[in-house]
Design an enzyme around this catalytic site. Structure first.
Site, PDB file in Angstrom:
ATOM      1  N   ALA A   1       0.818  -1.214   0.000  1.00 52.04           N
ATOM      2  CA  ALA A   1       0.000   0.000   0.000  1.00 52.04           C
ATOM      3  C   ALA A   1       0.850   1.263   0.000  1.00 52.04           C
ATOM      4  O   ALA A   1       0.337   2.359   0.197  1.00 52.04           O
ATOM      5  CB  ALA A   1      -0.921  -0.013   1.214  1.00 52.04           C
TER       6      ALA A   1
ATOM      7  N   HIS B   1      -0.229   8.173   3.288  1.00 47.89           N
ATOM      8  CA  HIS B   1       1.136   8.001   3.797  1.00 47.89           C
ATOM      9  C   HIS B   1       2.037   9.023   3.107  1.00 47.89           C
ATOM     10  O   HIS B   1       2.086   9.070   1.873  1.00 47.89           O
ATOM     11  CB  HIS B   1       1.664   6.600   3.484  1.00 47.89           C
ATOM     12  CG  HIS B   1       0.780   5.481   3.975  1.00 47.89           C
ATOM     13  ND1 HIS B   1       0.561   5.229   5.304  1.00 47.89           N
ATOM     14  CD2 HIS B   1       0.065   4.545   3.298  1.00 47.89           C
ATOM     15  CE1 HIS B   1      -0.245   4.179   5.425  1.00 47.89           C
ATOM     16  NE2 HIS B   1      -0.568   3.759   4.224  1.00 47.89           N
TER      17      HIS B   1
HETATM   18  N1  NDP Z   1       2.148  -4.532   3.354  1.00 48.69           N
HETATM   19  C1  NDP Z   1       1.099  -3.797   3.009  1.00 48.69           C
HETATM   20  O1  NDP Z   1       1.220  -2.822   2.278  1.00 48.69           O
HETATM   21  C2  NDP Z   1      -0.243  -4.165   3.504  1.00 48.69           C
HETATM   22  C3  NDP Z   1      -0.409  -5.227   4.342  1.00 48.69           C
HETATM   23  N2  NDP Z   1      -1.649  -5.600   4.769  1.00 48.69           N
HETATM   24  C4  NDP Z   1      -1.743  -6.772   5.622  1.00 48.69           C
HETATM   25  O2  NDP Z   1      -2.099  -7.881   4.792  1.00 48.69           O
HETATM   26  C5  NDP Z   1      -2.859  -8.820   5.545  1.00 48.69           C
HETATM   27  C6  NDP Z   1      -4.160  -9.122   4.803  1.00 48.69           C
HETATM   28  O3  NDP Z   1      -4.949  -7.941   4.728  1.00 48.69           O
HETATM   29  P1  NDP Z   1      -6.512  -8.014   4.413  1.00 48.69           P
HETATM   30  O4  NDP Z   1      -6.749  -8.921   3.279  1.00 48.69           O
HETATM   31  O5  NDP Z   1      -7.002  -6.634   4.366  1.00 48.69           O
HETATM   32  O6  NDP Z   1      -7.047  -8.718   5.758  1.00 48.69           O
HETATM   33  P2  NDP Z   1      -8.472  -9.367   5.998  1.00 48.69           P
HETATM   34  O7  NDP Z   1      -8.691  -9.319   7.466  1.00 48.69           O
HETATM   35  O8  NDP Z   1      -9.479  -8.791   5.088  1.00 48.69           O
HETATM   36  O9  NDP Z   1      -8.249 -10.881   5.551  1.00 48.69           O
HETATM   37  C7  NDP Z   1      -7.506 -11.817   6.290  1.00 48.69           C
HETATM   38  C8  NDP Z   1      -8.018 -13.190   5.910  1.00 48.69           C
HETATM   39  O10 NDP Z   1      -7.248 -14.190   6.585  1.00 48.69           O
HETATM   40  C9  NDP Z   1      -8.126 -15.236   6.897  1.00 48.69           C
HETATM   41  N3  NDP Z   1      -7.651 -16.136   7.935  1.00 48.69           N
HETATM   42  C10 NDP Z   1      -7.664 -15.952   9.273  1.00 48.69           C
HETATM   43  N4  NDP Z   1      -7.176 -17.054   9.889  1.00 48.69           N
HETATM   44  C11 NDP Z   1      -6.874 -17.942   8.910  1.00 48.69           C
HETATM   45  C12 NDP Z   1      -6.345 -19.269   8.908  1.00 48.69           C
HETATM   46  N5  NDP Z   1      -6.012 -19.897  10.036  1.00 48.69           N
HETATM   47  N6  NDP Z   1      -6.175 -19.898   7.728  1.00 48.69           N
HETATM   48  C13 NDP Z   1      -6.495 -19.278   6.567  1.00 48.69           C
HETATM   49  N7  NDP Z   1      -7.008 -18.017   6.495  1.00 48.69           N
HETATM   50  C14 NDP Z   1      -7.179 -17.364   7.666  1.00 48.69           C
HETATM   51  C15 NDP Z   1      -9.401 -14.544   7.322  1.00 48.69           C
HETATM   52  O11 NDP Z   1     -10.457 -15.459   7.218  1.00 48.69           O
HETATM   53  P3  NDP Z   1     -11.869 -15.272   7.971  1.00 48.69           P
HETATM   54  O12 NDP Z   1     -12.686 -14.509   6.974  1.00 48.69           O
HETATM   55  O13 NDP Z   1     -12.300 -16.676   8.179  1.00 48.69           O
HETATM   56  O14 NDP Z   1     -11.585 -14.516   9.223  1.00 48.69           O
HETATM   57  C16 NDP Z   1      -9.484 -13.413   6.306  1.00 48.69           C
HETATM   58  O15 NDP Z   1     -10.219 -13.816   5.185  1.00 48.69           O
HETATM   59  C17 NDP Z   1      -3.063  -8.187   6.927  1.00 48.69           C
HETATM   60  O16 NDP Z   1      -2.097  -8.667   7.834  1.00 48.69           O
HETATM   61  C18 NDP Z   1      -2.825  -6.698   6.672  1.00 48.69           C
HETATM   62  O17 NDP Z   1      -2.400  -6.020   7.822  1.00 48.69           O
HETATM   63  C19 NDP Z   1      -2.774  -4.952   4.330  1.00 48.69           C
HETATM   64  C20 NDP Z   1      -2.656  -3.866   3.518  1.00 48.69           C
HETATM   65  C21 NDP Z   1      -1.383  -3.348   3.073  1.00 48.69           C
HETATM   66  O1  OAA Z   2      -0.137  -0.309   6.193  1.00 48.37           O
HETATM   67  C1  OAA Z   2      -1.053  -1.098   5.945  1.00 48.37           C
HETATM   68  O2  OAA Z   2      -1.055  -2.284   6.337  1.00 48.37           O
HETATM   69  C2  OAA Z   2      -2.194  -0.684   5.116  1.00 48.37           C
HETATM   70  C3  OAA Z   2      -2.283   0.731   4.856  1.00 48.37           C
HETATM   71  O3  OAA Z   2      -1.804   1.565   5.587  1.00 48.37           O
HETATM   72  C4  OAA Z   2      -2.997   1.113   3.681  1.00 48.37           C
HETATM   73  O4  OAA Z   2      -3.648   0.268   3.037  1.00 48.37           O
HETATM   74  O5  OAA Z   2      -2.914   2.293   3.337  1.00 48.37           O
END
Ligand code: NDP
Ligand code: OAA
Length: 271
Positions: A125, A223
């Site tokens: 992001a 950001h």
């Molecule tokens: N680096 C970056 O720029 C960014 C990083 N992120 C990170 O990426 C990750 C994903 O984000 P996002 O998609 O928005 O998160 P969400 O919360 O939308 O999705 C996470 C998913 O993981 C699933 N999950 C939970 N436990 C398990 C398990 N044991 N096995 C399989 N699946 C599981 C959840 O399922 P259920 O629906 O069953 O709960 C959910 O569908 C987060 O950690 C977020 O912080 C996000 C945005 C930017």
């Molecule tokens: O940092 C993250 O995990 C996500 C975030 O800020 C964004 O989507 O802008």
């Protein structure tokens, strides 16, 4: 005639906001990449949440790596080791979105080295990690990031709970954190992966400076980054449109797709 490049099998760990978008784009077809498997915890719920024309295997995170060449981790940060260890032990590529979780699991880098695997931290992001990594080949004097998010993009963060900071009813922007990405990875595990990615590209999680504002007047996750280096000074800003998960920007999954394309493309643009 030379042999065509084989298609890389991609696995998605976690079918949430990022995982669904990734699955949909991969399913629509990207040359050189095949959506092979998706790890979920409730298969019926997961299947109902996405429409796919292909037939990836639905499995769990322990088995995911056995179906893929690349695993994209887009699950809650707490699952990082469960996803990363089997992937890297098998010598495969891990694309890590919960980059904050890497800081307390840096032995995963040794595991990758030992088994000829690789951890890719995509720009996600954020923006400009190409310039930050280039500057880091010289001397970077300082990196400062200021994040401004709508209240709903921050609600529930551990740091707010631990410090009794109530942002629910604010009517003016409020600075809620000033510190380092290492501290933010603990206090804002689901909100500030981008700050950790920035720090890994640049001067590390202890020297990078970070401020976080809760702002009731914005609708995007904003950001702003300022870098001062011996090669260049630059500032940049991204205003992310949130997905159905208010913490996560729409560009995140697209950044992963762009990174995956580069793995097999005959021409790569950008570092
Ligand atoms: N680096 C970056 O720029 C960014 C990083 N992120 C990170 O990426 C990750 C994903 O984000 P996002 O998609 O928005 O998160 P969400 O919360 O939308 O999705 C996470 C998913 O993981 C699933 N999950 C939970 N436990 C398990 C398990 N044991 N096995 C399989 N699946 C599981 C959840 O399922 P259920 O629906 O069953 O709960 C959910 O569908 C987060 O950690 C977020 O912080 C996000 C945005 C930017
Ligand atoms: O940092 C993250 O995990 C996500 C975030 O800020 C964004 O989507 O802008």
């Amino acid at each position: 005639m030379s042999t065509p490049r084989t298609s890389l099998r991609v696995g998605i760990a976690g079918l949430g906001a990022v995982g669904r978008q990734l699955a949909t784009v991969l399913d629509a077809g990207i040359p050189g990449l095949t959506l092979a498997a998706i790890a979920v915890r409730d298969e019926a719920k997961a299947r109902a949440s996405v429409t796919l024309t292909g037939s990836p295997v639905f499995t769990d995170i322990a088995s995911l790596a056995s179906h893929c060449d690349i695993v994209v981790e887009c699950a809650p940060a707490a699952l990082m080791r469960d996803i990363a260890v089997p992937t890297l032990t098998a010598g495969k590529i891990l694309v890590a979105l919960s980059s904050g979780a890497l800081l307390s699991n840096m032995d995963l880098v040794d595991l990758a080295r030992e088994h000829q695997g690789q951890i890719i931290v995509p720009t996600g992001a954020l923006l400009g990690l190409d310039a930050v990594s280039a500057a880091a080949e010289g001397v970077i004097h300082s990196v400062t990031m200021t994040t401004r998010k709508p209240v709903k993009g921050l609600l529930g963060a551990k740091y707010l709970v631990d410090n009794n900071i109530d942002i629910a009813g604010i009517t003016e922007p409020m600075r809620i954190f000033s510190g380092t990405p290492r501290e933010a990875a603990v206090g804002f595990a689901a909100n500030l992966n981008v700050a950790v990615a920035l720090s890994l590209a640049g001067i590390g999680p202890d020297r990078t400076k970070l401020e976080v504002w809760a702002d009731p007047n914005v609708e995007r996750n904003i950001h702003r980054i300022e870098v001062d280096a011996d090669s260049a000074s630059f500032s940049m800003e991204i205003q992310n449109i949130p997905t159905e998960n208010p913490k996560t920007g729409r560009i995140t999954a697209l950044s992963v797709i762009a990174a995956l394309r580069k793995l097999t493309a005959p021409m790569r643009v950008g570092t």
